[in-house]
Every structure is written in C-alpha cells, then in structure tokens.
Design a protein around this motif. Structure first.
Motif, PDB file in Angstrom:
ATOM      1  N   ARG A  87       0.723  -1.091   0.049  1.00 29.08           N
ATOM      2  CA  ARG A  87       0.004   0.069  -0.250  1.00 29.08           C
ATOM      3  C   ARG A  87       0.818   1.285  -0.074  1.00 29.08           C
ATOM      4  NH1 ARG A  87      -4.849   1.540   4.370  1.00 29.08           N
ATOM      5  NH2 ARG A  87      -5.528   3.384   3.120  1.00 29.08           N
ATOM      6  N   ARG A  88       1.752   1.071   0.892  1.00 28.72           N
ATOM      7  CA  ARG A  88       2.811   2.355   0.669  1.00 28.72           C
ATOM      8  C   ARG A  88       3.578   2.555  -0.658  1.00 28.72           C
ATOM      9  NH1 ARG A  88       5.770   2.035   6.683  1.00 28.72           N
ATOM     10  NH2 ARG A  88       4.074   1.090   7.847  1.00 28.72           N
ATOM     11  N   GLY A  89       3.660   1.564  -1.339  1.00 32.46           N
ATOM     12  CA  GLY A  89       4.209   1.503  -2.453  1.00 32.46           C
ATOM     13  C   GLY A  89       3.271   2.116  -3.560  1.00 32.46           C
ATOM     14  N   ARG A  90       2.045   1.946  -3.570  1.00 36.09           N
ATOM     15  CA  ARG A  90       1.202   2.406  -4.227  1.00 36.09           C
ATOM     16  C   ARG A  90       0.952   3.812  -4.148  1.00 36.09           C
ATOM     17  NH1 ARG A  90      -1.717  -2.382  -2.890  1.00 36.09           N
ATOM     18  NH2 ARG A  90      -3.350  -0.907  -1.613  1.00 36.09           N
ATOM     19  N   HIS A  91       1.304   4.405  -3.165  1.00 40.71           N
ATOM     20  CA  HIS A  91       1.445   5.837  -2.580  1.00 40.71           C
ATOM     21  C   HIS A  91       2.756   6.626  -2.734  1.00 40.71           C
ATOM     22  CE1 HIS A  91      -2.816   6.340  -1.296  1.00 40.71           C
ATOM     23  NE2 HIS A  91      -2.780   5.033  -1.233  1.00 40.71           N
ATOM     24  N   GLY A  92       3.579   6.175  -3.447  1.00 40.13           N
ATOM     25  CA  GLY A  92       4.835   6.790  -3.893  1.00 40.13           C
ATOM     26  C   GLY A  92       6.148   6.146  -3.293  1.00 40.13           C
ATOM     27  N   LEU A  93       6.233   5.277  -2.496  1.00 38.43           N
ATOM     28  CA  LEU A  93       7.275   4.815  -1.771  1.00 38.43           C
ATOM     29  C   LEU A  93       8.112   3.463  -2.236  1.00 38.43           C
ATOM     30  CD1 LEU A  93       9.201   5.500   0.744  1.00 38.43           C
ATOM     31  CD2 LEU A  93       7.716   4.136   2.272  1.00 38.43           C
ATOM     32  N   ALA A  94       9.114   3.619  -2.663  1.00 37.79           N
ATOM     33  CA  ALA A  94      10.039   2.476  -3.258  1.00 37.79           C
ATOM     34  C   ALA A  94      11.072   2.022  -2.537  1.00 37.79           C
ATOM     35  CB  ALA A  94      10.033   2.562  -4.762  1.00 37.79           C
ATOM     36  N   ARG A  95      11.721   1.076  -2.763  1.00 42.28           N
ATOM     37  CA  ARG A  95      12.897   0.629  -2.148  1.00 42.28           C
ATOM     38  C   ARG A  95      13.882  -0.224  -2.883  1.00 42.28           C
ATOM     39  NH1 ARG A  95      12.935  -3.109   3.218  1.00 42.28           N
ATOM     40  NH2 ARG A  95      15.379  -2.994   2.825  1.00 42.28           N
ATOM     41  N   THR A  96      15.028  -0.296  -2.694  1.00 40.73           N
ATOM     42  CA  THR A  96      15.908  -1.330  -3.176  1.00 40.73           C
ATOM     43  C   THR A  96      16.378  -2.199  -2.426  1.00 40.73           C
ATOM     44  OG1 THR A  96      18.046  -0.060  -3.364  1.00 40.73           O
ATOM     45  CG2 THR A  96      16.354   0.372  -5.109  1.00 40.73           C
ATOM     46  N   PHE A  97      16.946  -3.261  -2.386  1.00 47.18           N
ATOM     47  CA  PHE A  97      17.378  -4.272  -1.216  1.00 47.18           C
ATOM     48  C   PHE A  97      18.778  -4.684  -1.421  1.00 47.18           C
ATOM     49  CE2 PHE A  97      13.011  -5.016  -1.754  1.00 47.18           C
ATOM     50  CZ  PHE A  97      12.469  -5.330  -0.727  1.00 47.18           C
ATOM     51  N   GLN A  98      19.182  -5.224  -0.599  1.00 47.55           N
ATOM     52  CA  GLN A  98      20.796  -5.392  -0.496  1.00 47.55           C
ATOM     53  C   GLN A  98      21.208  -6.331  -1.715  1.00 47.55           C
ATOM     54  OE1 GLN A  98      22.650  -6.372   3.392  1.00 47.55           O
ATOM     55  NE2 GLN A  98      21.485  -4.474   4.285  1.00 47.55           N
ATOM     56  N   HIS A  99      20.223  -7.157  -1.857  1.00 49.91           N
ATOM     57  CA  HIS A  99      20.247  -8.302  -3.091  1.00 49.91           C
ATOM     58  C   HIS A  99      19.330  -7.854  -3.781  1.00 49.91           C
ATOM     59  CE1 HIS A  99      23.423 -10.204  -0.372  1.00 49.91           C
ATOM     60  NE2 HIS A  99      22.643 -10.424   0.580  1.00 49.91           N
ATOM     61  N   SER A 100      19.420  -7.662  -5.043  1.00 45.92           N
ATOM     62  CA  SER A 100      18.336  -7.166  -5.996  1.00 45.92           C
ATOM     63  C   SER A 100      17.439  -8.316  -6.331  1.00 45.92           C
ATOM     64  CB  SER A 100      19.062  -6.611  -7.148  1.00 45.92           C
ATOM     65  OG  SER A 100      19.887  -7.179  -7.865  1.00 45.92           O
ATOM     66  N   HIS A 101      17.862  -9.436  -6.565  1.00 45.12           N
ATOM     67  CA  HIS A 101      17.034 -10.762  -6.896  1.00 45.12           C
ATOM     68  C   HIS A 101      16.032 -10.384  -8.297  1.00 45.12           C
ATOM     69  CE1 HIS A 101      18.242 -12.886  -3.443  1.00 45.12           C
ATOM     70  NE2 HIS A 101      17.738 -12.014  -2.701  1.00 45.12           N
ATOM     71  N   PRO A 102      16.806  -9.950  -9.584  1.00 41.67           N
ATOM     72  CA  PRO A 102      15.873  -9.691 -10.521  1.00 41.67           C
ATOM     73  C   PRO A 102      15.432 -11.109 -10.986  1.00 41.67           C
ATOM     74  CG  PRO A 102      18.301  -9.925 -11.168  1.00 41.67           C
ATOM     75  CD  PRO A 102      18.116  -9.911  -9.491  1.00 41.67           C
ATOM     76  N   PHE A 103      14.347 -11.011 -12.139  1.00 45.56           N
ATOM     77  CA  PHE A 103      13.754 -12.039 -12.631  1.00 45.56           C
ATOM     78  C   PHE A 103      14.878 -12.523 -13.427  1.00 45.56           C
ATOM     79  CE2 PHE A 103      10.206  -9.743 -11.368  1.00 45.56           C
ATOM     80  CZ  PHE A 103       9.363 -10.733 -10.436  1.00 45.56           C
ATOM     81  N   ARG A 104      15.663 -13.421 -13.280  1.00 47.55           N
ATOM     82  CA  ARG A 104      17.090 -13.691 -14.034  1.00 47.55           C
ATOM     83  C   ARG A 104      16.924 -14.536 -15.541  1.00 47.55           C
ATOM     84  NH1 ARG A 104      21.337 -13.100 -11.001  1.00 47.55           N
ATOM     85  NH2 ARG A 104      22.858 -14.370 -12.073  1.00 47.55           N
ATOM     86  N   SER A 105      15.599 -15.004 -15.572  1.00 45.30           N
ATOM     87  CA  SER A 105      15.270 -15.326 -16.951  1.00 45.30           C
ATOM     88  C   SER A 105      14.543 -14.644 -17.938  1.00 45.30           C
ATOM     89  CB  SER A 105      14.528 -16.766 -16.782  1.00 45.30           C
ATOM     90  OG  SER A 105      13.141 -16.382 -16.373  1.00 45.30           O
ATOM     91  N   LEU A 106      14.267 -13.193 -17.138  1.00 46.19           N
ATOM     92  CA  LEU A 106      13.820 -12.254 -18.053  1.00 46.19           C
ATOM     93  C   LEU A 106      14.733 -11.177 -18.846  1.00 46.19           C
ATOM     94  CD1 LEU A 106      10.552 -11.193 -16.347  1.00 46.19           C
ATOM     95  CD2 LEU A 106      10.598 -13.054 -18.253  1.00 46.19           C
ATOM     96  N   SER A 107      14.383 -10.656 -19.757  1.00 42.32           N
ATOM     97  CA  SER A 107      15.479  -9.716 -20.032  1.00 42.32           C
ATOM     98  C   SER A 107      15.510  -8.626 -19.140  1.00 42.32           C
ATOM     99  CB  SER A 107      14.991  -9.095 -21.607  1.00 42.32           C
ATOM    100  OG  SER A 107      13.847  -8.248 -21.412  1.00 42.32           O
ATOM    101  N   VAL A 108      16.449  -7.499 -19.118  1.00 42.79           N
ATOM    102  CA  VAL A 108      16.701  -6.411 -18.625  1.00 42.79           C
ATOM    103  C   VAL A 108      15.490  -5.544 -18.983  1.00 42.79           C
ATOM    104  CG1 VAL A 108      17.916  -4.099 -18.373  1.00 42.79           C
ATOM    105  CG2 VAL A 108      18.997  -6.565 -18.470  1.00 42.79           C
ATOM    106  N   ARG A 109      14.918  -5.236 -20.013  1.00 45.99           N
ATOM    107  CA  ARG A 109      13.725  -4.623 -20.015  1.00 45.99           C
ATOM    108  C   ARG A 109      12.327  -4.908 -19.740  1.00 45.99           C
ATOM    109  NH1 ARG A 109      13.748  -4.066 -25.676  1.00 45.99           N
ATOM    110  NH2 ARG A 109      14.208  -1.715 -25.705  1.00 45.99           N
TER     111      ARG A 109
END
Length: 258
Positions: A87-109
């Motif tokens: 809910r905080r994210g929907r109202h403009g609050l975002a964060r990054t994490f110490q370990h980013s954990h991207p979707f590794r099988s997806l492209s960067v875009r």
C-alpha cells in the motif's frame, strides 16, 4: 477502489516521508530507539552507522516490511504506520534491497516492465517507462540481454530502474554500492544524482562507502546502537570528531570534502 487509491493521489508531487520517534525492539532488545527523520523530494539523505546500528531495521519500518513498537511514519501528510508495504508502494514509496534478486530469466527491459505493470501501468506505458529508465540509467545497451548476464554494477542499476518504474516520490536504497569495484562508484554516484535531479524523487541512501555518501548526499544522519547521534551536511559530519573517529576514520577529519 477508494479515493485514497486513485492514481492521481499516488503520483502527486511534493510531500515528505517522516519518521517520528520510531522504536523497534526484538525480544526486549532495542534495535531502533526513538529515531526521527525527514526526507523531502529532490534531495539525497545519507544514513550511516556501523553494522548493527539499526539502519536496515529503520528502512523496514519506513517501508512497511516491519512495524514499530512505538512511534509513527507519515507519507505525504498521511499516517501510514499500519499500512502494508504494498500500500505504501502504491502511494509513492519504493526501495531497493541489498540483494536485488531480478527475474534472471527475463530480459533487462522485461524486468523493468514487470515493475511498471505491477504499479498499474498499461503494457504500452510499461514499455515506454522501461525504455525511458534504461536510457536514464545507461542500460539501454543491455535491454534485450537476460538479467542473469549483467555485471554486478549493472545489476545494481537494474534494481534502481525497477524501483523507479513504480513512479515513486521516495526511494530508499539499502547498500546499493555493496560489492561494487571502486572504479564503478563514481558512475553509480551519477545514477543516484539522476534519481534526485532527473526523476525528482527523494532518496534515503544507506551505504558503508563513505566516498559515495560524502559525494552525493545533501544531508546525513548517523545511527549508533539504534539512536541518532549526529545529523547535518557532509561537511558538518566530517567535522564531527566523534563521528569521524567512529565511522570515517581519523584521517577523514583532515580530508578536503571537495
């Protein structure tokens, strides 16, 4: 969907992220003790301190991944202390994490598009947002590459792009430069500045790299044993002998901050 969930409110300009006398204890041990701070848009605030000082706990309290034992969190004038992270994210609050954990099988875009879609963008909007952010963060050349193929520094940038894809007013970065070669730190500093200057977001930057902190931060807060022990500009923090000895090293007192 109630009025508080409308997109125009989620993305409104201005405002402040504010912590008021936040405390958090675990099994009787105080991790955060009556910490108060403010983060405004268009500024970078550093949060430093030794391991165990309470920095990551404070970030969890601000972003809704944990709840305080006492004190309040306000986001753009609203008490969000009991709100979930989403809910905080929907109202403009975002964060990054110490370990980013991207979707590794997806492209960067695609990684960035998924973040934008999760924030309510249409597929066409998500594509445009991804292209815009990849260019802003110097990742356009990696757009079609799988996220698993990124070098460490570019993976950190991808984490920032995914956070910005939600169009936040505030971004909290938890040790984004951890593990970066020193040669890549100035380049990453430019990324942090772009979040403030080009995107217009407020940034709370938690990192142990003092060169990065002193370079990009407008103000700095220092935690020790869960308490704020100093706050001020980079020059003021460098001139604080107790802080310099504890966190910057004795030699930092004599360094030219420019």
């Amino acid at each position: 969907m109630g009025a508080e969930e409308q997109p125009q409110e989620r993305r409104r300009p201005g405002g402040t992220l504010r912590a008021a006398a936040l405390s958090r204890s675990f099994d009787g041990v105080a991790a955060v003790r009556e910490v108060s701070l403010e983060l405004h848009r268009h500024e970078v605030v550093g949060l430093i301190g030794p391991n165990g000082a309470g920095k990551s706990t404070l970030v969890n309290l601000l972003t809704g991944f944990d709840r305080p034992s006492s004190g309040t969190v306000e986001l753009q004038g609203r008490d969000v202390t009991r709100w979930s992270a989403s809910r905080r994210g929907r109202h403009g609050l975002a964060r990054t994490f110490q370990h980013s954990h991207p979707f590794r099988s997806l492209s960067v875009r695609e990684n960035v598009e998924v973040a934008a879609l999760g924030a309510g963008a249409s597929p066409a909007e998500a594509r445009g947002t991804a292209d815009e952010l990849l260019e802003l963060l110097g990742l356009e050349g990696d757009a079609e590459a799988p996220a698993a193929s990124l070098a460490h520094g570019h993976e950190r940038r991808l984490g920032v792009a995914r956070a910005l894809a939600t169009r936040p007013s505030f971004v909290l970065m938890d040790e984004p430069a951890a593990g970066l070669p020193e040669a890549e730190v100035p380049e990453f500093a430019a990324v942090v500045r772009s979040v403030r200057d080009d995107h217009g977001a407020g940034v709370l930057l938690i990192d142990h790299n003092m060169a990065l902190i002193m370079d990009v931060c407008d103000r700095i807060e220092v935690l020790d044993q869960g308490r704020t022990i100093a706050a001020g500009t980079p020059a003021e923090i460098q001139a604080n002998l107790d802080v310099a000895a504890a966190y910057l090293g004795e030699s930092a007192v004599h360094e030219d901050p420019s």
